[in-house]
Design an enzyme around this catalytic site. Structure first.
Site, PDB file in Angstrom:
ATOM      1  N   GLU A 168      25.170  11.606 -17.478  1.00 11.82           N
ATOM      2  CA  GLU A 168      24.116  11.010 -18.298  1.00 11.82           C
ATOM      3  C   GLU A 168      23.602  12.020 -19.305  1.00 11.82           C
ATOM      4  O   GLU A 168      23.301  11.678 -20.463  1.00 11.82           O
ATOM      5  CB  GLU A 168      22.971  10.513 -17.397  1.00 11.82           C
ATOM      6  CG  GLU A 168      21.906   9.698 -18.128  1.00 11.82           C
ATOM      7  CD  GLU A 168      20.732  10.529 -18.652  1.00 11.82           C
ATOM      8  OE1 GLU A 168      19.809   9.942 -19.256  1.00 11.82           O
ATOM      9  OE2 GLU A 168      20.727  11.761 -18.452  1.00 11.82           O
ATOM     10  N   GLU A 169      23.488  13.271 -18.873  1.00 15.11           N
ATOM     11  CA  GLU A 169      22.915  14.299 -19.739  1.00 15.11           C
ATOM     12  C   GLU A 169      23.819  14.641 -20.922  1.00 15.11           C
ATOM     13  O   GLU A 169      23.387  15.319 -21.852  1.00 15.11           O
ATOM     14  CB  GLU A 169      22.616  15.567 -18.923  1.00 15.11           C
ATOM     15  CG  GLU A 169      21.593  15.386 -17.804  1.00 15.11           C
ATOM     16  CD  GLU A 169      20.175  15.137 -18.313  1.00 15.11           C
ATOM     17  OE1 GLU A 169      19.987  14.998 -19.539  1.00 15.11           O
ATOM     18  OE2 GLU A 169      19.258  15.082 -17.482  1.00 15.11           O
ATOM     19  N   HIS A 289      14.431  19.732 -18.538  1.00 16.99           N
ATOM     20  CA  HIS A 289      15.688  20.372 -18.937  1.00 16.99           C
ATOM     21  C   HIS A 289      15.618  21.898 -18.862  1.00 16.99           C
ATOM     22  O   HIS A 289      16.275  22.592 -19.643  1.00 16.99           O
ATOM     23  CB  HIS A 289      16.101  19.921 -20.346  1.00 16.99           C
ATOM     24  CG  HIS A 289      16.661  18.533 -20.385  1.00 16.99           C
ATOM     25  ND1 HIS A 289      17.179  17.970 -21.525  1.00 16.99           N
ATOM     26  CD2 HIS A 289      16.777  17.576 -19.415  1.00 16.99           C
ATOM     27  CE1 HIS A 289      17.602  16.739 -21.264  1.00 16.99           C
ATOM     28  NE2 HIS A 289      17.353  16.482 -19.982  1.00 16.99           N
TER      29      HIS A 289
END
Length: 438
Positions: A168-169, A289
């Site tokens: 996803e990242e 993050h």
């Protein structure tokens, strides 16, 4: 999350359209059974999963990122938990950025296979840290809800499916791969997809995915979640999540979506701090993050409330039968969309008394070489315009989706139009057809 740049009264909301006959008297009066209430999910269990994901990251260079050993160990951890309690699990392999990734899909046996409720969230972290809030929190909450389904041997009308997405990242890679791998028939069986990405932010907000402009049924999911939080004394705000998380692939396929979010890098305002507590002028998640996104980066009350919301949404939507669809009107005549132009396609609606519904389904089938150029509006018979799609930096081709429009203030009968504008140069297309589902 991928970055691009007190329980409700179920007797009143979940009364099922089924009847039971007495085992001793065939003529006994029918009884409408009340649906099973969602259980409280122990937050301690969710935190235990987070501890385990943290340990996996610690043992694997501090992260659980796509293509790294920590991600595969995270997948194996979740899969083992589900296999042990009777889920039918499968790994879907894909390649991104030169590395192998996996989606984990888990089906709970039973329920109508043609009416699937799917719940998911991404399991990968960024390379910079262990990703405990983003998105160990949503992943662990979904896992514990799935384990509770098994513990209670929950057997709703709908078939239950869970997904933990990879990469996803890197741009919603895993979930997009999964949706694109499905045939049109299999996509049509998924009636609703719920996404939970970041549910324990340390300076939390309580955001619900906005349903307006999303596929038909999304507004109802939005309202169900808002009502739930209201019932437990928590105010909410709607958020336009757009293409920042894994629901986007499902929405593009015309599947109703919804979800919750506790906030990422955006700064909490004074008004939000007054409403939710926490600190104004500080990001919802200062460790977004970053390497400090560890188990110390979790607000436990937010994690608890949001996990209970996952359970409430699943138990509610899994037990509600889909109401019969109203009349559907279509126009299948092709309309060419030249570059830098505006075109319209009409549908005449007749025979419907009163106003259009609050969840008018607008089905759109457009072939185009760059859908980011397109602005799409639904024009009511009185000339009122409802925006269903904006232009933007969306580099995909075509628009094949169903949008939900609140047209309840407009008379149903009359000529409705789909207006499509191509607002940028170099790309062209055509309207293959469109529909109105009342």
């Amino acid at each position: 999350m991928f970055s691009k740049k007190s329980t409700l009264s179920l007797a009143s909301v979940l009364l099922l359209a089924a009847t039971l006959l007495s085992p001793t008297t065939a003529a006994a009066a029918p009884v409408a059974p009340v649906a099973v209430a969602a259980p409280d999910i122990p937050v301690a269990n969710v935190r235990a999963h987070l501890d385990d994901l943290q340990a996996i990251a610690t043992a694997n260079s501090g992260n659980r990122a796509h293509g790294r050993a920590g991600y595969r160990a995270s997948v194996d951890y979740v899969k083992a938990k589900l296999d042990a309690v009777g889920f039918q699990t499968s790994l879907q392999q894909f390649t991104s950025s030169g590395a192998t990734g996996w989606n984990l899909i888990a089906d709970w046996p039973g329920g109508d296979p043609d009416s699937v409720l799917m719940v998911g969230g991404h399991l990968d972290s960024v390379t910079a840290g262990p990703g405990i809030n983003d998105n160990g929190s949503g992943s662990s909450g979904i896992l514990e809800v799935a384990l509770t389904v098994a513990a209670q041997q929950f057997q709703p009308q709908r078939h239950l499916r869970f997904g933990w997405w990879g990469a996803e990242e890197l741009g919603l890679v895993g979930s997009t791969f999964y949706v694109n791998s499905l045939s049109s028939t299999e996509k049509s069986k998924i009636k609703t997809y719920l996404n939970f990405d970041m549910t324990g932010s340390p300076n939390p907000g309580y955001f619900v995915y906005a349903g307006a402009g999303q596929p038909a049924g999304s507004v109802a999911v939005q309202q169900m979640l808002v009502d739930y939080y209201t019932s437990v004394g928590v105010q909410t705000e709607l958020t336009e999540v757009g293409g920042r998380s894994d629901h986007a692939a499902f929405a593009r396929a015309g599947i109703a979506t919804g979800g919750t979010f506790s906030g990422a890098e955006v700064v909490k305002t004074a008004a939000q701090a007054a409403k939710w507590g926490g600190t104004s002028g500080v990001a919802f998640d200062r460790c977004y993050h970053r390497s400090c996104d560890t188990t110390a980066n979790i607000d436990v009350p937010a994690l608890d409330r949001n996990t209970d919301a996952i359970a409430h949404a699943l138990w509610t939507l899994a037990q509600v039968e889909t109401p019969p669809a109203g009349p559907k009107f279509e126009n299948t005549t092709d309309v060419t969309i030249p570059d830098l132009s505006t075109v319209e396609s009409p549908i005449t609606v007749s025979g419907i008394t009163g106003n259009a519904p609050a969840t008018l389904g607008v089905g759109v089938d457009i072939t185009h070489t760059y859908r980011g150029d397109l602005v799409i509006d639904l024009i009511a018979p009185d000339g009122t315009s409802f925006r269903v799609k904006n232009s933007g930096n969306d580099s995909g081709d075509d628009v094949v989706a169903t949008y939900s429009v609140d047209a309840s203030g407009k008379v149903a009968d009359g000529v409705w139009k789909l207006r499509v504008q191509d607002v940028a140069a170099q790309d062209t297309g055509r309207i293959n057809g469109w529909s109105l589902q009342f």
